[in-house]
Design a protein around this motif. Structure first.
Motif, short mmCIF file in Angstrom:
data_model
loop_
_atom_site.label_atom_id
_atom_site.label_comp_id
_atom_site.label_asym_id
_atom_site.label_seq_id
_atom_site.Cartn_x
_atom_site.Cartn_y
_atom_site.Cartn_z
N ILE A 1 1.08 -1.13 -0.04
CA ILE A 1 0.01 -0.27 0.12
C ILE A 1 0.83 1.26 -0.16
N GLU A 2 1.95 1.09 0.55
CA GLU A 2 2.96 2.49 0.66
C GLU A 2 3.29 3.00 -0.75
N ASN A 3 3.21 2.04 -1.70
CA ASN A 3 3.59 2.38 -3.19
C ASN A 3 2.29 2.81 -3.98
N PHE A 4 1.28 2.64 -3.20
CA PHE A 4 0.06 3.13 -4.25
C PHE A 4 0.05 4.67 -4.47
N THR A 5 -0.42 5.09 -5.70
CA THR A 5 -0.65 6.45 -5.78
C THR A 5 -1.72 7.08 -4.93
N MET A 6 -1.72 8.39 -4.75
CA MET A 6 -2.58 8.66 -3.67
C MET A 6 -3.99 8.57 -4.20
N ASP A 7 -4.34 8.60 -5.42
CA ASP A 7 -5.89 8.42 -5.85
C ASP A 7 -6.07 6.79 -5.72
N SER A 8 -5.21 5.87 -5.97
CA SER A 8 -5.19 4.38 -5.61
C SER A 8 -5.57 4.35 -4.27
N PHE A 9 -4.79 4.96 -3.41
CA PHE A 9 -4.87 4.92 -2.04
C PHE A 9 -6.35 5.26 -1.35
N ILE A 10 -6.73 6.46 -1.77
CA ILE A 10 -7.88 7.11 -1.30
C ILE A 10 -9.12 6.01 -1.82
N LYS A 11 -8.85 5.53 -2.98
CA LYS A 11 -10.18 4.72 -3.73
C LYS A 11 -10.02 3.42 -2.86
N ARG A 12 -8.92 2.65 -2.89
CA ARG A 12 -9.06 1.45 -2.45
C ARG A 12 -8.87 1.18 -0.94
N ILE A 13 -8.41 2.22 -0.19
CA ILE A 13 -8.26 1.95 1.41
C ILE A 13 -8.99 2.75 1.87
N MET A 14 -9.21 4.20 1.70
CA MET A 14 -9.80 5.33 2.55
C MET A 14 -11.46 5.30 2.34
N LEU A 15 -11.94 4.61 1.13
CA LEU A 15 -13.14 4.38 0.81
C LEU A 15 -13.87 3.14 1.02
N SER A 16 -12.87 2.48 1.51
CA SER A 16 -13.29 0.83 1.89
C SER A 16 -14.66 1.08 3.04
N ALA A 17 -15.54 -0.10 2.75
CA ALA A 17 -16.50 -0.03 3.58
C ALA A 17 -15.98 -0.74 4.83
N VAL A 18 -16.51 -0.44 5.97
CA VAL A 18 -16.17 -0.92 7.41
C VAL A 18 -17.18 -1.00 8.15
N TYR A 19 -17.53 -1.72 9.18
CA TYR A 19 -18.21 -1.89 10.47
C TYR A 19 -17.57 -1.45 11.57
N ILE A 20 -18.14 -0.33 12.31
CA ILE A 20 -17.53 0.22 13.26
C ILE A 20 -18.65 0.17 14.58
N VAL A 21 -17.86 -0.42 15.46
CA VAL A 21 -18.72 -0.48 16.99
C VAL A 21 -17.79 0.17 17.90
N GLU A 22 -18.76 1.22 18.56
CA GLU A 22 -17.96 2.05 19.57
C GLU A 22 -18.67 1.45 20.80
N LYS A 23 -17.73 1.07 21.71
CA LYS A 23 -18.26 0.71 23.08
C LYS A 23 -17.61 1.72 24.23
N LYS A 24 -17.92 1.33 25.27
CA LYS A 24 -17.43 2.40 26.33
C LYS A 24 -15.60 2.25 26.61
N THR A 25 -15.30 1.11 26.31
CA THR A 25 -13.75 0.99 26.62
C THR A 25 -13.06 0.61 25.27
N PHE A 26 -13.54 0.42 24.06
CA PHE A 26 -12.87 0.05 23.08
C PHE A 26 -13.84 0.47 21.85
N ILE A 27 -13.09 0.45 20.77
CA ILE A 27 -13.46 0.78 19.32
C ILE A 27 -13.18 -0.49 18.49
N LYS A 28 -14.26 -1.07 17.87
CA LYS A 28 -14.02 -2.12 16.91
C LYS A 28 -14.16 -1.94 15.52
N VAL A 29 -13.10 -2.23 14.75
CA VAL A 29 -13.45 -1.73 13.15
C VAL A 29 -13.37 -3.13 12.51
#
Length: 85
Positions: A36-64
């Motif tokens: 991933i370090e060698n990705f261009t910024m465009d592919s980094f944003i499209k492949r990593i930053m815009l990935s679908a994630v499920y986030i659960v926020e609890k009192k003591t932790f955050i699960k991604v």
């Protein structure tokens, strides 16, 4: 730019530049030694930053949670471990 005011456009450009610097720094620091370090910024944003994630926020932790079929799941897991260390 969509605003009529010079200050509004200048501020929007500043925010864009700041976000780009943060993403670029994150790409090189957190994903150091991975493909991933060698990705261009465009592919980094499209492949990593815009990935679908499920986030659960609890009192003591955050699960991604990423899809188990994500193409870069190992690199993302390593990056999250580096963030928590």
């Amino acid at each position: 730019m969509s605003c009529n005011s010079y200050r509004a456009n200048y501020f929007r450009l500043f925010l864009y530049a700041a976000a780009f610097v943060v993403a670029h720094t994150m790409k090189h620091n957190i994903f150091n030694g991975t493909a991933i370090e060698n990705f261009t910024m465009d592919s980094f944003i499209k492949r990593i930053m815009l990935s679908a994630v499920y986030i659960v926020e609890k009192k003591t932790f955050i699960k991604v949670s990423f899809s188990p079929h994500h193409q870069h799941l190992e690199e993302l897991t390593l990056a999250l471990e580096r963030l928590t260390a």
